[in-house]
Design an enzyme around this catalytic site. Structure first.
Site: not given
Length: 692
Positions: A96, A124, A126, A167, A195, A267
């Site tokens: 992303c 996680h 990310e 994010t 985000c 998602s």
């Protein structure tokens, strides 16, 4: 349940949608590929991609040599990229862009020697990827953990610290952690990397939860942003159900709740949200049928009521017809020929600025839909617009079958696309069918009239889907063929600059992109096309050359009439005196600009009426002087100038023998011009050692 409310921002975010699109494209190109971990936290999407050939691996060393591999939206640490490169993998990076930005921030922090604090879920993917790009760092999950870490590590209070956040974290968690750190640390940089789509989704979920008796949150069990949505909804709404798919939803728990809201994680694909909503809608319809049956039983209890039914009762949703019998400032009265007196608000006739007397008159026949019946007062509120909309649905169905092109106005945007109003019917146009670039702002279409084709209609669900792109593509194809059929060298077009490169600008001339080389943008020397044009500029161009087989067009932008040499020859002739500017000094003379783009050479022998050692003895760059044009070579674009020719003769000097080459210097043609009119600085024939 009586009402279902769906959050506008529910479902795929940009990063996830981009990742899925890239996976589908990768499979289409190669037939099979692998992803380093599930590309998104949704088992159904991952399973579907798996059936199409995308296998999930847990380690880069599971990649077969030369196999296409995809970096998922969560990103990966540098070590993974290195391992994949060593395996010879064909890498598609779907990280992303927002996550990529965090990688850049922490990498730069490491280069500056800053300590990095990552606010997020430690395990996680990310966060694990972000840590791979850091130098010294720590991951803190919540305010309590942050406070404890500061107590145990007081030496960090004076260190240079950079703070980033996962994010999909909640704004409240991030803010509380930062407040603790700001009170203790004196040299910190805070980057709010949550985000925007996540923040919007969370705020919308919070607002929707406060309006509903229950909330249904759809998302993967391992999806951080979905788990946070459930937490936010639970803090406001008394009943929250967290599910992955419609089969998990127990409707008996929601049957007695009037308003139920739906939101979904980043998602969650649209089709799962639709399945859940449809399941809840079906439940509402069953309840309405039961209530309707109960009402009929009550009516059958009285003979008088049965008799009343024979007197042509009307119900909400019925289509009725009548005659206008009265018009007031607020309503139009309709005689329906029944025990009910109908009325239509005048706003239905005047909301577009039309005067009521011009829209309807007493005695006019009217058809309308019953909106509300008042049995006590014997009145029925009617709507002509709703009936008109019903008629439009027939037109909509015919348009789908015939494929005709219709026009509508874009009224709003939503997460998945835009809504176009066509004769009162809402037509949904998915973002992929708007004909805008993938990352474009859909709001730029608001209030614009667009041409589109209707591709799908479901009258029962009041759903219509259309495509602006199909019409635009067909029109571009037609325009393209027209251009290729009529194109010729020298033909002029009005175009729009679509993109810029280091070597030129691509211009859309009506469906076809032609290239204007950087040398054709200006008569003056430029380094980048952006010095002359910008993306979006409307410019006039002409065809220099084209190749129909290769579908390539070379365009020109600079005006031939503005050619510096043309300007010069129109203005000056041999013998004319010009005011010139000294721009460069050489051993053999000085270059001077006569007109922009055309320089002439003043040979050292023509600078003064006496012998000088070098041009700098008399001239400096920037001097403005008068000079006589002594020679012009039209073919080679050469100009010779003389200041000496305008000077008074110098006093006689003792006769000294001069070298032969000095005697012929005055008549030398001294230099060439480049293609754009700039002097090349070529040395004269009698001075072979001079610098160019």
């Amino acid at each position: 349940m009586k009402e279902i409310r769906v959050a506008k921002s529910a479902g795929f975010c940009f990063g996830v949608s981009r990742s899925v699109d890239m996976a589908e494209k990768l499979l289409a190109e190669h037939g099979g590929a692998c992803s380093l971990g599930p590309i998104i936290h949704n088992e159904d999407v991952v399973a579907e991609l798996g059936r199409r050939g995308l296998r999930v691996i847990g380690d880069p060393y599971e990649v077969r040599p030369g196999e296409p591999v995809m970096i998922r939206a969560h990103g990966a640490p540098p070590s993974v990229y290195a391992a994949l490169e060593a395996r010879g993998a064909l890498v598609t990076d779907a990280t992303c862009p927002k996550v990529k930005m965090i990688h850049r921030i922490v990498r730069e922090a490491a280069e500056e020697g800053r300590f990095v604090i990552v606010i997020g879920m430690r395990e996680h993917p990310e966060v694990e990827a972000i840590c791979g790009w850091c130098g010294e760092h720590v991951v803190l999950e919540n305010p309590a953990e942050t406070a404890l870490w500061m107590d145990e590590n007081p030496g960090f209070c004076d260190k240079m610290i950079t703070i980033v956040v996962q994010t999909t974290q909640t704004s409240s968690n991030f803010t509380e952690c930062c407040e603790i750190l700001k009170k203790r640390c004196t040299n910190i940089k805070i980057s709010d990397t949550i985000c925007l789509a996540t923040s919007t989704r969370q705020e919308e979920a919070r607002a929707l939860s406060s309006q509903c008796g229950a909330m249904v949150v759809i998302g993967g069990k391992h999806s951080a942003n979905s788990l946070h949505l459930a937490e936010i909804c639970s803090s406001v709404c008394p009943v929250v159900r967290f599910i992955e798919r419609s089969e998990e939803l127990d409707l008996t728990e929601l049957r007695d709740i009037d308003v139920v809201g739906i939101t979904a994680g980043a998602s969650t694909p649209a089709w799962i949200i639709k399945e859940v909503r449809n399941k809840m809608s079906d439940e509402i319809n069953e309840i309405k049928i039961e209530e309707s049956a109960a009402e009929k039983v009550e009516k059958e209890q009285s003979f008088d009521e049965m008799l009343e039914e024979t007197l042509k009762p009307i119900y909400n949703g019925d289509k009725v017809s009548g005659v206008v019998v009265a018009i007031t400032a607020t309503e139009v009265s309709i005689d329906l020929g029944t025990k009910y007196s109908g009325f239509i608000p005048t706003t239905e006739f005047t909301d577009d600025g039309t005067k009521i007397e011009d829209a309807v008159k007493i005695g006019d026949p009217i058809e309308a839909i019953v909106v509300r019946v008042n049995d006590v007062e014997g009145t029925a509120q009617l709507s002509k617009k709703r009936l008109d909309a019903v008629k439009v649905w027939d037109n909509v169905e015919q348009a789908v079958e015939s494929g005709e092109i219709i026009e509508g106005v874009v009224t709003e945007t939503n997460k998945g696309g835009v809504v176009v109003s066509y004769k009162g019917v809402r037509v949904f146009v998915p973002a992929s069918q708007t004909d805008l670039p993938r990352e474009a702002d859909l709001s730029e279409l608001i209030k614009k009239t667009v041409r589109l084709k209707l591709t799908e209609v479901n009258k029962a669900r009041k759903r219509v889907v259309g495509s602006i792109r199909r019409v635009a593509q067909a029109e571009r194809r037609a325009a393209t063929e027209a251009i290729w059929n009529e194109i010729e060298v020298g033909k002029k077009y009005h175009g729009v600059v679509k993109s810029l490169t280091s070597y030129g600008a691509f211009v859309d001339i009506g469906g076809i992109d032609g290239m204007v080389h950087v040398s054709e943008l200006s008569w003056n020397r430029i380094h980048q096309p952006a010095e002359v044009v910008s993306v979006g500029d409307e410019i006039d161009v002409y065809v220099i050359s084209f190749d129909k087989e290769k579908r390539k067009i070379s365009l020109g932008y600079k005006d031939p009439e503005a050619n510096p040499w043309t300007v010069f020859t129109k203005r000056y002739s041999v013998g004319d005196v010009a005011t010139v500017t000294i721009v460069k000094l050489m051993e053999f003379g000085a270059f001077a600009t006569v007109v922009p783009g055309v320089d002439g050479l003043i040979h050292i022998s023509q600078i003064a009426n006496r012998r000088i050692e070098k041009p700098g003895d008399v001239l400096t760059v920037g001097d403005v002087v008068e000079a006589k044009i002594t020679a012009i070579d039209e073919e080679k674009h050469k100009v010779s100038l003389s200041i000496r020719a305008l000077s008074a003769p110098a006093p006689a000097a003792p006769v000294e023998e001069q070298p032969a080459e000095e005697e012929s210097a005055e008549d030398a043609m001294v230099y060439d011009l480049s293609a754009d009119g700039e002097a090349t600085g070529e040395a004269p024939a009698d001075d072979p050692d001079a610098e160019a």
